[in-house]
Write a protein that holds these residues in place. Structure first.
Motif, short mmCIF file in Angstrom:
data_model
loop_
_atom_site.label_atom_id
_atom_site.label_comp_id
_atom_site.label_asym_id
_atom_site.label_seq_id
_atom_site.Cartn_x
_atom_site.Cartn_y
_atom_site.Cartn_z
N TYR A 76 -19.50 -9.02 6.21
CA TYR A 76 -19.01 -8.05 5.24
C TYR A 76 -17.96 -8.75 4.40
N ARG A 77 -18.36 -9.11 3.21
CA ARG A 77 -17.40 -9.88 2.42
C ARG A 77 -16.39 -8.95 1.78
N ARG A 78 -15.32 -9.54 1.37
CA ARG A 78 -14.28 -8.77 0.69
C ARG A 78 -14.85 -8.27 -0.62
N LEU A 79 -14.61 -7.02 -0.90
CA LEU A 79 -15.24 -6.43 -2.08
C LEU A 79 -14.24 -6.06 -3.16
N VAL A 80 -12.99 -6.03 -2.82
CA VAL A 80 -12.03 -5.63 -3.84
C VAL A 80 -11.02 -6.76 -4.04
N SER A 81 -10.33 -6.66 -5.14
CA SER A 81 -9.39 -7.73 -5.43
C SER A 81 -7.95 -7.24 -5.32
N SER A 82 -7.78 -6.12 -4.67
CA SER A 82 -6.41 -5.65 -4.50
C SER A 82 -6.17 -5.28 -3.05
N PHE A 83 -4.97 -5.53 -2.61
CA PHE A 83 -4.60 -5.20 -1.25
C PHE A 83 -3.99 -3.81 -1.23
N PRO A 84 -4.16 -3.07 -0.16
CA PRO A 84 -3.49 -1.77 -0.12
C PRO A 84 -1.97 -1.93 -0.14
N LYS A 85 -1.35 -0.92 -0.63
CA LYS A 85 0.12 -0.97 -0.67
C LYS A 85 0.68 -0.95 0.75
N GLN A 86 1.82 -1.53 0.90
CA GLN A 86 2.45 -1.51 2.22
C GLN A 86 3.03 -0.14 2.48
N PRO A 87 2.64 0.47 3.56
CA PRO A 87 3.22 1.79 3.83
C PRO A 87 4.70 1.67 4.19
N LYS A 88 5.40 2.67 3.83
CA LYS A 88 6.83 2.62 4.11
C LYS A 88 7.11 2.99 5.55
N TYR A 89 8.18 2.49 6.04
CA TYR A 89 8.62 2.88 7.36
C TYR A 89 9.01 4.35 7.30
N ALA A 90 8.59 5.06 8.29
CA ALA A 90 8.87 6.48 8.26
C ALA A 90 9.63 6.91 9.50
N LYS A 91 10.73 7.55 9.27
CA LYS A 91 11.44 8.15 10.39
C LYS A 91 10.75 9.44 10.76
N PRO A 92 10.90 9.86 12.00
CA PRO A 92 10.26 11.12 12.36
C PRO A 92 10.90 12.29 11.62
N HIS A 93 10.08 13.27 11.38
CA HIS A 93 10.58 14.47 10.73
C HIS A 93 11.03 15.44 11.81
N PRO A 94 12.14 16.11 11.61
CA PRO A 94 12.65 16.99 12.67
C PRO A 94 11.62 17.98 13.18
N SER A 95 10.78 18.51 12.32
CA SER A 95 9.86 19.54 12.82
C SER A 95 8.80 18.96 13.76
N SER A 96 8.59 17.66 13.72
CA SER A 96 7.56 17.12 14.59
C SER A 96 8.12 16.64 15.92
N ILE A 97 9.39 16.90 16.13
CA ILE A 97 10.06 16.38 17.33
C ILE A 97 10.12 17.48 18.38
N ASN A 98 9.78 17.12 19.62
CA ASN A 98 9.96 18.11 20.68
C ASN A 98 11.19 17.76 21.51
N ILE A 99 11.48 18.62 22.44
CA ILE A 99 12.76 18.50 23.15
C ILE A 99 12.85 17.17 23.91
#
Lengths: 397, 1130
Positions: free
Chosen positions: B333-356
Motif C-alpha cells: 500500500y503505497r503512500r497516496l497523499v503528500s501531506s502528513f496529518p496535523k499533530q494532535p495537541k496534548y489534551a488535559k482531561p476535562h473535568p466532566s470526564s473524570i470520576n472519583i
C-alpha cells in the motif's frame, strides 16, 4: 310506378337559382385561388413526378444528416389539435405551422421514424410503378414493424404531411365504399362510364381518382345521402330523371375517396351540393365532414372539403313541419345530447345561425329521427314530396 | 513476584497477571490472534512514524523529515524478488563464508577492536544477563541483522525518505513438542517481523521496551492509537509462552550512529532477560525500529490480517505499508497523499470526564502545593476563577460539616446548643517550640463576656435559622429536577429550568446573608473584648485539626483528608464547565479520504464532476470570444479607435476552427475512451460542424463533454463533521463512501460486515462490529432514502465501501471494553455519525439518480439499434430506386455504422436554434429588482460611444431606492463601490447613493475604454429586454469561461513520478576525503566520523552511503565485526 310518374313535378326553382349563382361565382372563382392564411402550412396536390421529387429531397436530407452526425431526423407538421386552425374565411380546417421533429436517436420516436421511412419506401415504389395500394396492403408489407394497422395508418397520413401533399398523391388509397349515380359521364382510364346507365346500383366510387376524368354532366345539383337505403329509394324512383342531378352516398361516414370525388365534381361542374342525412347528431356530423373536413385529415381539407354544401335535411324543424308521427321520433340518449352539445361548440356551427337553431331545437326536444321516418307517409313521399319541396322552397341550411 | 510479607494471600504483579491472560487483550488462539499481533505493532509503528515526522517538522531546519512531495511509485517493488536475487548473488551463506575465510586465513577470528563494543550500561541493567561467548553473540547479531536486511534492503533507496512500515509473517511447521498439548489442531509456528522507520528508540528506551505499562504515550493524552501500555508486552508474553523463543528488537534513533540490537525474554517480574544485550551495530536506516518474534497459532487464513492492513492503509494514506503474508503474497500500500496529518495537541482531561477514582489518583500523585494549582494544572477548561469557585463551594460545605466558620481574621465554631462552649481561633505570630522566630500559631480563645456570648448567639440563631430555608430550597430543587426528567417538551424544560434558577438565586441570597452574619461575627470577635485565651483545653488537637481541615484552599493536594476529598469532589462535579476544546481532535480530512479511496480502489472520477451540478449558464460563441479578443488587441494598438469600427471586425471560419481546436486540445481524453481515435473523430466532426455555421456555442460543446466524461464515473464522497465536544470528550466524526461501477474493483460484499469499515483514531476495528456505536449509527440511517438497498440488519448494500472514523484524544474512554473493539453508544456520537452519513447519502442520491438516467439512455440505445437496419434499408431503397442525388454513392453498411456510432453520444450541439440561457431563481429575483429601476434612457442614447456602460450605475429614483430592503441597498452599494459606514440607517444609505451619483455622474459620461472590457459586475438582465443589456450579460458570462479552460490545462500536467533524494546540499564528504581518512587499519565508522570531524547526523549518514558506494566499486575493503562494519584501504 307508372301512376307515380304522373305525380306532380316540382319546380325546384331555388335549387336552380343556386345553381346559376354557383355557375357565375365559379367562373369568377376560377380566376382567383383560395388564399390560405399565413400561419398555415400549404399542402399541395401533386402529380407523380412532383411527389417523387419531394421524396428524394427528403431522403437526401436524411442521408446528409446521417453523414454529418449519424443522427437522422424528419421534420413534419404537427397534427395535434393545437396545430389545427379553422380558417374562417374559407371555412376550412387547416394545419398550422407547428413542426415536430421525429428523431431517430430518441426512444420516443425511433419506431415512428422507421415506420415513416418504410411507408416512404413503399410510396416511392408505388409512384415509380404507377400503382395504388390500400392502407391494408401497406400494413402487410411490414407487419412486424407496424405491429398494428393503426400505426401504419398513422404513418401513412404522416408521410403525406411530411411531403406536404395529399394522401391521394402518395398513391395509398383507402378502400372506397361510396357509390354514385345520376347524370354524369366519366372516364376511368380507358373506360367511359355513364352513371345514368348503371342500373339501380350505381357506380362504385374508385379510390384511384387520379385516373378518373369527368367528361360531362347536365345535372343541376348534387345530392349526398347518408345512407344506402335512401340511395335505393331514389335510384328506384329514377330521381335524376325528374330532377337532373347526381346522387352519391358514402354509406355512412364519408371516406376520403367519396369526399374527394364529391369535391371534384362539385368544383368542376360548379353544382350546388345538398346533403340528406338523419336528423341526429351523427347525421349532422357527417354533413360537417363533407362541409369542412375531418379533424384527422384536416391538412387535406382543401382537397376534400366542399365548403358550399348545404344541409337539406332531415332537419329537426322538418319533423314538426311534416308532422312526423311520434312513434317515428326517437328520444335522444346521453351520447346524442353530448354530441349535439359538442357540435354546438364548433365555430362553423356557431357561424351558421340556422344550423345552430336547428341543433338547439333538437337539444330542446331531445328527439331524433332517421330519413326513413319520412316513409310513414308512403315510400314515395321522400322523392315526390319532401326533397322537391325543400329544393324548390330553398328550405336548407 | 512473591509477596513481600508473610501470609496466606499472595500478591502478584500486573506482569504476572497479564502474561498468563494475554487473551484479555486479544491474544487467544484463533484467526484473530494474527491480526492482534499485527495491530499491536502496526499501531505502534504508525505512531512512531508520526511522532518522528512531527518532531522533525517542529525543527525548521530538519533535513531528515519525510518530504512527501514526490509521487511514490512502488509498482515494481517486490521484497521477495529482491530477497531471491540476493540469494543468487550470495551463493554462500555468511556462516559458511566466514568459516571459509577463517580457514584460508583471510580474516582474524578475533574482533580487533573490542573496545568499540560498548558495555558501559551494565549497571543499569536490572534484568539477568545470559552470558554467552562473544563470538556467539556476534554470530547471533549477524543473523539478526541479516534477517532484518532481507526485508529492508529492497526498500533501501526510500528507507530514509518515505514513511514506511514493513510487516512480514512467515509460517513454519511447529515443533511437535510445542503443539502436542494444545487442543487446537493445525497449529503452526509463525515468525512475525515488523520494521518501521519511525522515531526509533534510544538505547535506554529500548531497555524499557517490552515491559508492561512502559509506554511513551500513556502519560500524555493525545490522539494516538495505543495508549495503555500493554499491547506489545502482551504480544511478547504470548510469543514466549507459545514458542519459548526470544524477542528481537533493533532500533535506532536519528541521534545515534549505530542501531541497537537486543534479543530478550520478558519475565513475569516485568523485567527482561537478555540473550543479546543491547549491542550497537551498523544499520541500514537512519531511524526506525525492527521487531521480530515467533508465536504459535492456528493456520493463517486470509481475511483477518490482510483486511486489517488494508483498512489501516486506507485511513493512513500518508504512510507506505508493505505486508508479506505467509503464503508469500506481498500487499503493498503505497503512500497516496503528500501531506502528513496535523499533530494532535496534548489534551488535559476535562473535568466532566473524570470520576472519583481518577481524581483521587491524580491528587495523591500531585506535587502541587495548593488545590487551586492542582486543578488548573491537571484539567482543561479550569481557569483560576473556576478553581476558586470550586474551592469556595468546597469550603462552604466544609464549614457546615465541620461546624467551623471561617472569618477573615480567624475562625469560630458554629454551635446550635446554647450550652456549648464558644471558641474563637486565630493564627497569631508567636514564638514557640525550638524556633526563636515568631511563627503562625493557632490560638484558641474561649468567650468570657456575656455580651459577646449574646451577640454571638444573636448572629448564630440567624445563621442556623437559614438552614431550614436552605433545606426547603434543596427539596424544591430536587422536585424540579424530577419534573425536568419527566418533562417532554422543550418548552416545559425551559420553564422548569427558569424556576430552578429562581430557587438558586434565593439560595445565593441566603449565602450572602450568611456572609453578612459572618462579617458581623468578625466584628464582634475582632473587638477583642471578652476573649480569653484558652490554654488548656482537652480537645485542643481535635479542634486544631478541624480548623486545618476546613481550610481546603490551603491544603496540599496529596494530603487531603477524606472529608476534604469528598467535599472537593462534590464541588468539582457541581460546576458547569465549558466544553473541552476541539482542536485536540484531528480528523483525517475529507479530501484525503476521497483521494485515498479513488487511488486505492481505482475509481474513475472525472475532473469536471464538480461542475456537473452547476452547469455553466451562458457562454459566448467562439466567434464572439474571438471578436472580443481582437477588440482588445486593437484597443491596445490604437486607443483612438472608436468602438463601432471594432464592432465590425470580421472573424473568419479558419480562425474559429483554430480557436476551437485549441480548447478541445486541452481536454485530456486519456483513460476515458477505449478508442481514442473514434473519440477524436467525433470531436473533429464537431469542430468542423460548428465552425461551418459560425453559431455554435460553447455551452453545447461543454455539455457534450460533461456527459461523455461522467457517464462511467464512480462515486466517492467524504464528509468530516466539525469537531464536537460533549460530556468532556472532544472528537471528530468523519465518513467516506465509494460507489464503484466496476465489480472487479469493488463488488457488492456478500456479508454485510464487509461494507462498513470502522475506525477509531485511524485504527481499524474489525471485531465486535454488531456491538459498536458506529454500526448502530449506520443502521439508523434510512438508506432507502438515498437509493441504496440494505441488508437485513439495515446496513447499506451495494458496490460500496463505507468508512467511518472517530478521532479524538479521549476515545479510549468511549470504548465498551479494554479490548478496544467497539465504541459505546453515546447519543451525541450516534447523532454525529448519522448526520455525517446522511450528508454523504444526499450526494450519493444525486449521483445514483444521474446514473439511473444514464443507464436508461443506454437501454434506449439498445432499442434504437434494432431499428437501424430497417431504417437504413428503407432509405437505401428509396435512394437506389429513384433519382436521388446520392444514387449509387452510399452503402448501407456505412450508413448503419454512422448511425450506430451516434448512439449513446450526447446529441451534438444544435445549430439552428439557440435557446436563451435558462434563468435561475436567484437571478430572477434580481430581475424583478431590475424592472423597478427607471432608466434614463433618453440621456443614455445621446451619448454615443461609451454607452455599453454598466447599467446599474444609472441614476435611480428615490422611490426605487426606498422600495429596496436595507440589504439590497448595501449589496447595491458594494456592487457599485459606494462607500457606506458599517452602521447606517436606510435613509442615510439612500442619501449617500444619491450624492454619489451627483458627484459620480460626470465621470461616467466618458468612461475610458478600458472599463468597457471589464464589466464583470453586471447584474444579469432579463434576456431580450434591451439589446444592449443583453450584450452586457453575455460578455460578463463569457469572462468566466476561459477560467474553466485554464483549469483543465493545469490538471493535465504530468507529475514526475520518481522519488528523489531530498538532500540538495552536499556536505564536505567527498570520496577523496574518505580515502584520506581511511588507512590500512580496520576502522569503524565512528573512527572515520571522528577523523573527518563530522558533526551532523546527516553527514554521518552520507558517509555511510559513500562508504557503501566505495565498497561496491571495490575501492575499500570491508569486514563486519560484532555487527559493525570496518573499513580499510585496499
Amino acid at each position: 310506378m307508372a301512376s307515380k310518374a304522373e305525380s306532380k313535378k316540382w319546380d325546384i326553382k331555388e335549387a336552380k337559382k343556386l345553381f346559376q349563382e354557383y355557375l357565375n361565382k365559379g367562373l369568377e372563382e376560377e380566376k382567383k385561388e383560395i388564399k390560405l392564411p399565413e400561419d398555415t402550412v400549404k399542402i399541395d396536390d401533386l402529380n407523380k413526378k412532383q411527389t417523387l421529387e419531394r421524396i428524394y429531397e427528403l431522403t437526401d436530407s436524411i442521408i446528409e444528416k446521417i453523414y454529418a452526425t449519424g443522427r437522422p431526423s424528419i421534420e413534419l407538421p404537427s397534427r395535434t389539435s393545437t396545430n389545427i386552425i379553422w380558417d374562417e374565411k374559407n371555412d376550412l380546417l387547416l394545419l398550422g405551422k407547428q413542426i415536430m421533429e421525429k428523431q431517430f436517436h430518441s426512444l420516443a420516436s425511433v419506431a415512428d421514424i422507421t415506420r415513416l421511412m418504410k411507408v416512404l419506401e413503399k410510396v416511392n415504389e408505388l409512384l415509380l410503378k404507377d400503382l395504388h395500394a390500400t392502407k391494408r396492403e401497406i400494413f402487410y408489407s411490414a407487419v412486424q414493424l407496424f405491429g398494428d394497422q393503426k400505426n401504419s395508418d398513422k404513418s401513412i397520413e404522416d408521410v403525406a404531411t411530411m411531403l406536404y401533399t395529399t394522401r391521394n398523391s402518395t398513391h395509398i388509397v383507402a378502400s372506397a365504399k361510396g357509390s354514385c349515380i345520376g347524370r354524369l359521364r366519366i372516364r376511368d382510364r380507358n373506360d367511359i362510364i355513364d352513371l345514368e346507365g348503371l342500373g339501380s346500383g350505381g357506380w362504385t366510387i374508385s379510390p384511384m381518382l387520379d385516373n378518373i376524368e369527368i367528361l360531362e354532366s347536365d345535372a343541376e345539383f348534387i345530392l349526398v345521402l347518408e345512407k344506402d337505403a335512401a340511395m335505393i329509394r331514389l335510384s328506384e324512383a329514377r330521381f335524376w330523371r325528374k330532377y337532373p342531378c347526381i346522387i352519391l352516398t358514402a354509406k355512412g361516414a364519408a371516406d376520403i375517396a367519396t369526399r374527394m370525388f364529391l369535391r371534384r365534381i362539385s368544383k368542376e361542374l360548379k353544382l350546388p351540393v345538398f346533403t340528406l342525412v338523419d336528423s341526429d347528431p351523427y347525421g349532422h356530423y357527417i354533413h360537417s365532414v363533407y362541409l369542412r373536413g375531418s379533424k384527422r385529415l384536416s391538412y387535406e381539407s382543401p382537397f376534400l372539403a366542399t365548403p358550399n354544401i348545404k344541409l337539406l335535411g332531415v332537419l329537426t324543424k322538418d319533423l314538426e313541419k311534416y308532422k312526423i308521427p311520434n312513434d317515428c321520433r326517437i328520444p335522444m340518449n346521453q351520447t346524442d345530447i353530448k354530441r349535439t352539445k359538442e357540435l354546438l361548440g364548433e365555430d362553423f356551427v356557431k357561424r351558421n345561425k340556422a344550423w345552430e337553431e336547428d341543433l338547439k331545437l333538437a337539444l330542446k326536444l331531445k328527439i331524433k329521427a332517421e330519413i326513413q321516418a319520412l316513409s310513414t307517409f308512403g315510400f314515395e313521399f321522400l322523392t315526390d314530396q319532401y326533397i322537391p319541396e325543400k329544393l324548390s322552397t330553398g328550405d336548407w341550411i | 513476584m512473591e509477596s513481600d510479607e508473610e501470609g496466606r494471600i499472595k500478591q502478584g504483579t500486573i506482569a504476572q497477571f497479564m502474561r498468563k491472560r494475554t487473551q484479555l487483550v486479544g491474544f487467544e488462539f484463533g484467526y484473530w490472534k494474527h491480526q492482534q499481533y499485527v495491530s499491536e505493532f502496526l499501531d505502534n509503528a504508525l505512531d512512531a512514524i508520526e511522532e518522528f515526522q512531527w518532531q522533525e517538522l517542529e525543527d525548521e531546519e530538519s533535513r531528515i523529515k519525510f518530504s512527501l512531495d514526490q509521487e511514490l511509485s512502488l509498482e515494481n517493488l517486490s521484497i521477495l524478488e529482491e530477497a531471491r536475487k540476493d540469494e543468487v548473488g550470495q551463493p554462500l551463506n555468511n556462516e559458511a563464508k566466514l568459516a571459509l575465510m577463517q580457514e584460508i586465513g583471510l580474516t582474524s577470528t578475533q574482533p580487533s577492536e573490542k573496545e568499540l563494543v560498548v558495555h558501559s550500561d551494565k549497571d543499569e541493567e536490572s534484568g539477568e544477563i545470559v552470558d554467552k561467548e562473544e563470538l556467539e553473540v556476534e554470530e547471533e547479531v549477524r543473523r539478526i541483522i541479516e534477517d532484518m536486511n532481507e526485508i529492508i534492503k529492497p526498500v533501501e533507496p526510500i528507507v530514509d525518505i518515505e514513511p514506511l512500515v514493513i510487516i512480514r509473517l512467515r509460517e513454519f511447521e511447529a515443533a511437535s513438542f510445542l503443539t502436542s498439548e494444545l487442543s487446537q489442531k493445525n497449529v503452526m509456528s509463525y515468525t512475525f517481523e515488523i520494521f518501521d522507520n519511525g522515531i526509533g528508540m534510544h538505547k535506554t528506551d529500548l531497555r524499557k521496551y517490552g515491559k508492561y505499562l512502559a509506554s511513551s504515550k500513556s502519560v500524555e493524552l493525545k490522539q494516538t492509537r495505543g495508549s495503555q501500555g500493554f499491547g506489545a508486552p502482551s504480544a511478547f508474553s504470548d510469543a514466549q509462552n507459545t514458542t519459548g523463543k526470544p524477542i528481537v528488537a533493533v532500533s535506532k534513533s536519528k541521534d545515534s550512529i549505530y542501531a541497537t540490537v537486543s534479543e530478550f525474554f520478558t519475565t513475569s517480574k516485568n523485567e527482561k532477560k537478555y540473550l543479546v544485550r543491547p549491542t550497537e551495530v551498523d544499520s541500514q536506516f537512519l531511524h526506525g525500529t525492527y521487531i521480530k518474534l515467533n508465536y504459535l497459532n492456528v493456520k493463517y487464513v486470509r481475511g483477518y490480517v490482510d483486511t486489517y492492513i488494508n483498512e489501516t492503509a486506507l485511513m493512513n494514506p500518508h504512510i507506505t505499508i508493505i505486508f508479506i503474508d505467509p503464503s508469500g503474497k506481498e500487499w503493498i500500500y503505497r503512500r497516496l497523499v503528500s501531506s502528513f496529518p496535523k499533530q494532535p495537541k496534548y489534551a488535559k482531561p476535562h473535568p466532566s470526564s473524570i470520576n472519583i477514582g481518577d481524581l483521587q489518583d491524580l491528587l495523591t500523585k500531585s506535587e502541587n502545593l495548593s488545590i487551586s494549582a492542582f486543578l488548573q494544572d491537571n484539567f482543561v477548561r479550569m481557569s483560576s476563577k473556576t478553581a476558586k469557585e470550586i474551592l469556595n463551594i468546597a469550603e462552604r460545605s466544609l464549614q457546615e460539616k465541620l461546624s467551623v466558620l471561617i472569618l477573615n481574621s480567624g475562625f469560630v465554631n458554629k454551635l446550635t446548643k446554647k450550652t456549648d462552649d464558644i471558641y474563637y481561633f486565630k493564627f497569631e505570630k508567636r514564638v514557640f517550640g525550638r524556633s526563636t522566630k515568631p511563627r503562625d500559631k493557632l490560638i484558641i480563645y474561649s468567650v468570657d463576656s456575656e455580651e459577646l456570648k449574646n451577640s454571638y448567639w444573636e448572629a448564630m440563631e440567624k445563621y442556623n435559622h437559614s438552614n431550614k430555608a436552605l433545606d426547603k430550597f434543596d427539596n424544591e430543587i430536587k422536585k424540579h429536577q424530577n419534573r425536568l426528567e419527566k418533562s417532554e417538551t422543550k418548552k416545559d424544560e425551559k420553564k422548569i429550568e427558569k424556576e430552578i434558577d429562581k430557587v438558586i438565586k434565593e439560595i445565593d441570597a441566603i449565602y450572602l446573608e450568611r456572609e453578612k452574619i459572618k462579617s458581623t461575627l468578625e466584628k464582634i470577635f475582632t473587638a477583642n473584648s471578652g476573649l480569653v485565651e484558652a490554654k488548656k483545653i482537652k480537645n485542643r488537637t481535635e479542634l486544631e485539626d478541624v480548623v486545618n481541615e476546613v481550610q481546603i484552599s490551603k491544603a496540599k493536594p496529596s494530603e487531603l483528608t477524606n472529608e476534604q476529598f469528598n467535599t472537593l469532589f462534590h464541588a468539582f462535579k457541581s460546576i458547569k464547565y465549558m466544553n473541552p476544546p476541539t482542536d485536540t481532535a484531528i480528523p483525517v480530512g475529507d479530501i484525503v479520504l476521497e483521494s485515498t479511496l479513488i487511488k486505492e480502489i481505482g475509481l474513475k472520477i472525472s475532473d469536471n464532476v464538480d461542475y456537473f451540478d452547476d452547469p455553466i449558464e451562458s457562454l459566448k460563441t467562439s466567434a464572439e470570444i474571438l471578436q472580443d479578443k481582437r477588440k482588445k488587441d486593437k484597443e491596445k494598438q490604437k486607443l483612438s479607435i472608436t468602438p463601432e469600427t471594432i464592432e465590425d471586425e470580421i472573424i473568419d471560419v479558419d480562425n474559429i476552427k483554430i480557436f476551437n481546436s485549441k480548447i478541445l486540445a486541452n481536454v485530456d481524453i486519456k483513460d476515458q475512451f477505449s478508442e481514442p481515435d473514434q473519440f477524436l473523430q467525433t470531436i473533429q466532426k464537431k469542430i468542423s460542424l460548428s465552425t461551418e455555421v459560425l453559431k455554435d456555442s460553447y455551452q453545447d460543446v461543454f455539455e457534450y463533454f460533461t456527459v461523455n466524461y461522467t457517464r462511467d464515473d464512480d462515486f466517492v464522497n467524504a464528509e468530516t463533521r466539525p469537531p464536537t465536544s460533549g460530556k468532556g470528550l472532544a472528537y471528530v466524526v468523519e465518513a467516506a463512501m465509494a460507489y464503484c461501477n466496476d465489480p472487479r474493483k469493488l463488488d457488492t460484499p456478500k456479508r454485510s460486515r464487509d461494507v462498513l469499515s470502522r475506525f477509531v483514531n485511524r485504527t481499524p476495528k474489525l471485531r465486535d462490529s454488531a456491538d459498536c456505536a458506529i454500526t448502530k449509527a449506520v443502521q439508523s440511517v434510512n438508506w432507502k432514502n438515498y437509493k441504496l438497498d440494505t441488508y437485513d440488519n439495515n446496513l447499506p448494500k451495494g458496490p460500496i465501501k463505507l468508512m467511518v472514523n472517530v478521532s479524538g484524544p479521549y476515545v479510549h474512554l468511549m470504548f465498551k471494553s479494554q479490548s478496544k473493539n467497539a465504541l459505546a453508544e453515546d447519543e451525541d456520537l450516534l447523532k454525529e455519525i448519522k448526520y455525517c452519513l446522511e450528508a454523504i447519502g444526499r450526494r450519493l442520491r444525486v449521483y445514483l439518480n444521474r446514473k439511473a438516467s444514464i443507464r436508461k439512455s443506454e437501454k434506449r440505445a439498445g432499442l434504437i439499434e434494432r431499428y437501424i437496419p430497417q431504417f437504413v434499408s428503407s432509405a437505401y431503397n428509396i435512394v437506389s430506386q429513384g433519382e436521388s442525388r446520392y444514387k449509387g454513392k452510399i452503402s448501407e453498411e456505412e450508413l448503419m455504422k454512422l448511425m450506430k456510432d451516434a448512439i449513446g453520444v450526447k446529441a451534438p450541439p444544435k445549430i439552428k436554434v439557440r435557446k436563451p440561457p435558462a434563468q435561475k431563481e436567484g437571478i430572477e429575483r434580481e430581475i424583478h429588482k431590475e424592472v423597478e429601476i427607471e432608466w434614463e434612457d433618453t440621456k443614455e442614447t445621446e451619448e454615443v460611444a461609451p454607452k455599453i456602460r454598466e447599467p446599474s450605475h444609472e441614476v435611480l429614483t428615490e422611490k426605487t431606492l426606498r422600495n429596496w430592503t436595507i440589504e439590497e441597498l448595501r449589496e447595491y452599494c458594494s456592487e457599485n463601490s459606494i462607500e457606506i459606514p458599517s452602521k447606517v440607517r436606510k435613509e442615510d444609505i439612500i442619501k449617500i447613493i444619491q450624492e454619489f451619483y451627483k458627484k459620480g455622474k460626470p465621470e461616467e459620461i466618458v468612461p475610458s475604454i478600458k472599463e468597457l472590457k471589464e464589466p464583470l459586475e453586471v447584474i444579469p438582465v432579463k434576456p431580450g429586454t434591451v439589446a444592449e443589456k443583453r450584450k452586457q450579460l453575455q460578455i460578463a458570462k463569457g469572462e468566466a469561461e476561459p477560467q474553466v479552460i485554464e483549469k483543465k490545462v493545469l490538471k493535465s500536467q504530468v507529475q514526475p513520478p520518481q522519488p528523489q533524494l531530498t538532500q540538495t546540499q552536499l556536505p564536505i564528504i567527498t570520496t577523496d576525503k574518505i580515502i584520506e581518512a581511511l588507512s590500512n587499519e580496520w576502522q569503524p565508522i565512528t573512527a572515520l566520523i571522528f577523523k573527518m570531524k563530522i558533526k551532523d547526523m546527516m553527514d554521518a549518514r552520507f558517509l555511510q552511503i559513500k562508504l557503501k558506494e566505495l565498497e561496491r566499486k571495490g575501492l575499500v575493503l570491508t569486514e563486519s565485526k560484532m555487527g559493525k562494519k570496518h573499513w580499510k584501504l585496499i
